[in-house]
Scaffold this active site. Structure first.
Site, PDB file in Angstrom:
ATOM      1  N   ASN A 187       0.850  -1.200   0.000  1.00 21.30           N
ATOM      2  CA  ASN A 187       0.000   0.000   0.000  1.00 21.30           C
ATOM      3  C   ASN A 187       0.880   1.242   0.000  1.00 21.30           C
ATOM      4  O   ASN A 187       2.109   1.152  -0.030  1.00 21.30           O
ATOM      5  CB  ASN A 187      -0.957  -0.028   1.195  1.00 21.30           C
ATOM      6  CG  ASN A 187      -0.205  -0.099   2.513  1.00 21.30           C
ATOM      7  OD1 ASN A 187       0.559   0.800   2.840  1.00 21.30           O
ATOM      8  ND2 ASN A 187      -0.398  -1.180   3.246  1.00 21.30           N
ATOM      9  N   ASP A 209      -4.768  -9.383  13.348  1.00 26.06           N
ATOM     10  CA  ASP A 209      -4.846  -7.956  13.711  1.00 26.06           C
ATOM     11  C   ASP A 209      -3.872  -7.750  14.870  1.00 26.06           C
ATOM     12  O   ASP A 209      -4.146  -8.148  16.010  1.00 26.06           O
ATOM     13  CB  ASP A 209      -6.279  -7.579  14.107  1.00 26.06           C
ATOM     14  CG  ASP A 209      -6.414  -6.071  14.284  1.00 26.06           C
ATOM     15  OD1 ASP A 209      -5.483  -5.463  14.876  1.00 26.06           O
ATOM     16  OD2 ASP A 209      -7.427  -5.502  13.852  1.00 26.06           O
TER      17      ASP A 209
HETATM   18  O1  C5P Z   1      -8.586  -2.021  11.127  1.00 21.39           O
HETATM   19  P1  C5P Z   1      -7.640  -1.031  10.577  1.00 21.39           P
HETATM   20  O2  C5P Z   1      -6.605  -1.649   9.662  1.00 21.39           O
HETATM   21  O3  C5P Z   1      -8.248   0.178   9.978  1.00 21.39           O
HETATM   22  O4  C5P Z   1      -6.868  -0.497  11.880  1.00 21.39           O
HETATM   23  C1  C5P Z   1      -5.777   0.335  11.808  1.00 21.39           C
HETATM   24  C2  C5P Z   1      -4.958   0.185  13.070  1.00 21.39           C
HETATM   25  O5  C5P Z   1      -4.765  -1.173  13.422  1.00 21.39           O
HETATM   26  C3  C5P Z   1      -3.555   0.730  12.900  1.00 21.39           C
HETATM   27  O6  C5P Z   1      -3.109   1.154  14.157  1.00 21.39           O
HETATM   28  C4  C5P Z   1      -2.786  -0.482  12.411  1.00 21.39           C
HETATM   29  O7  C5P Z   1      -1.395  -0.382  12.667  1.00 21.39           O
HETATM   30  C5  C5P Z   1      -3.415  -1.600  13.211  1.00 21.39           C
HETATM   31  N1  C5P Z   1      -3.498  -2.893  12.514  1.00 21.39           N
HETATM   32  C6  C5P Z   1      -2.761  -3.947  12.968  1.00 21.39           C
HETATM   33  N2  C5P Z   1      -2.861  -5.182  12.371  1.00 21.39           N
HETATM   34  C7  C5P Z   1      -3.660  -5.353  11.299  1.00 21.39           C
HETATM   35  C8  C5P Z   1      -4.434  -4.277  10.824  1.00 21.39           C
HETATM   36  C9  C5P Z   1      -4.322  -3.059  11.449  1.00 21.39           C
HETATM   37  O8  C5P Z   1      -1.989  -3.773  13.937  1.00 21.39           O
HETATM   38  N3  C5P Z   1      -3.739  -6.546  10.729  1.00 21.39           N
END
Ligand code: C5P
Length: 405
Positions: free
Chosen positions: A211, A308
């Protein structure tokens, strides 16, 4: 312009690293500092006062008996309105002088005569044997006990041909250290773990999905945390950025590798800040060989979900309240609504929201802090300024948590 309005006395003692002091002087003035150079007699054998005068825009002091100062007391006048004194390079002999309060030339005398509130920073530069000599180490220890900040030294190839500790820090690293010296130490004694940058999920050995995250915000947060006195570990996806000075960096590519690296580093961390733009999905079966183009056909790629990282770590928050978890959200619309909802969903006390296309790759950003009280907007500024504000906000919140200490 990180040093606008700051008056720095740059002292050079004798050493080959004087050539780096020229670059440092230039860097300091570029950042807005007004620099008064003072050189020992030995330093003038390595680089001329003419060069330092040209770079600082001020005539250089080399002599204790210099009659240019009206009262003939350069050792007093030069330091009275100084914001910091930086000795770079600081030779083994000059370290000895500082340790013993010697006053036998202008530079050593002005160090002893400086007002107590003026910080003194010394960047040792010498041969590895000189640095590791017990007498030098004793003197360095004395300097630390006296509240003198020791910058470096670094290890590597030396001008004498030997290899080891004793190289003066590079000018860019010195500059970061000097800027850091002016930042409040609100995170002293804290350990902070940060993720930054994009992840890269392979399709085959030469292709992948990534990305537009540049890593700039995460790296700025790492720098700000270090400036605030924390011990910082930065787990980074692929970026082209230089590691902030003094930050321990671990490089990863995929979300799973980032999760593993975070799991390895998380024990003992007081704060976890997830800035990385982690891929939500990875290719289920990446090919071990390059996928070949076939007539008229397109490959079908199956995906599976990545862990996550933030939610996993947040779920492990201890009774003592740490790690205190901070997340980021890059949205393309409805930031206020989505940000508040995401904070709850991730189970974290603080979430930083921004608009994706306003932040990815940019030097400036606008951020919104979401916590249990509501939201606060931090207006558009460069990412380092915002990162410093964020670190300050986090420190206020963790210091309120009585169990956190
Ligand atoms: O759910 P989303 O990707 O929008 O959330 C963003 C936040 O979660 C950011 O702080 C990102 O670093 C973290 N994140 C993570 N692991 C993932 C997806 C997001 O730590 N697989």
């Amino acid at each position: 312009m990180e040093l606008t309005g700051k008056k720095i006395v740059l002292g050079l003692s004798g050493g080959v690293a004087c050539y780096k002091a020229a670059e440092l002087c230039r860097g300091l003035t570029k950042e807005g500092a007004s620099v008064q150079v003072v050189m020992t007699d030995a330093a003038t054998h390595f680089i001329t006062p003419v060069t330092m005068q040209a770079l600082s825009g001020k005539s250089v002091f080399t002599d204790q008996w210099d009659p240019r100062v009206p009262n003939n007391m350069a050792h007093i006048d030069v330091t009275r309105d100084a914001d910091a004194i930086v000795i770079a390079p600081c030779s083994a002999d000059f370290i000895r002088k500082l340790a013993h309060g010697a006053c036998d030339d202008l530079l050593s005398t002005l160090c002893v005569a400086r007002p107590r509130h003026v910080p003194l920073l010394a960047a040792p530069a010498m041969n590895v044997e000189m640095w590791t000599n017990p007498a030098t180490q004793r003197n360095v220890q004395q300097l630390r006990e006296d509240g003198i900040h020791i910058l470096g030294p670094a290890a590597g190839a030396q001008a004498c041909g030997e290899v080891g500790m004793g190289r003066m820090l590079e000018p860019a690293d010195m500059l970061e250290e000097i800027v850091a010296a002016f930042q409040p130490k609100v995170m002293a004694g804290k350990r902070i773990l940060i993720t930054a940058g994009p992840t890269f999920e392979p399709i085959d050995p030469v292709r992948g999905i990534t990305n537009l995250s540049s890593g700039k915000m995460g790296y700025a947060v790492a720098r700000a945390a270090r400036e605030a006195g924390a011990e910082v570990t930065l787990i980074s996806g692929p970026t082209a950025l230089a590691t902030p000075h003094g930050v321990h960096r671990v490089d990863v590519q995929t979300a799973q590798q980032m999760m593993d690296a975070v799991n390895q580093a998380i024990t003992g961390q007081h704060v976890f800040i997830a800035v990385a733009a982690v891929a939500d999905w990875r290719v289920a079966n990446p090919s071990t060989q390059k996928v070949k183009k076939t007539e008229g056909g397109t490959p079908h790629i199956a995906f599976e979900q990545n862990p996550d990282i933030l939610a996993t770590i947040a779920a492990r928050t201890t009774l003592a309240g740490h790690p205190y978890c901070v997340g980021f959200a890059a949205e393309s619309e409805n930031l206020l609504e989505y940000g508040a909802a995401k904070r709850e969903r991730k189970g974290i006390p603080l979430l930083v929201g921004n608009i994706g296309h306003h932040t990815f790759g940019q030097d400036d950003n606008t951020i919104v802090l979401f916590d249990e009280q509501g939201h606060t907007i931090l207006p558009r500024a460069d990412k380092l300024t915002l990162a410093r504000q964020l670190i300050s906000e986090i420190s206020k919140r963790i210091n309120k948590h009585s169990l956190f200490q």
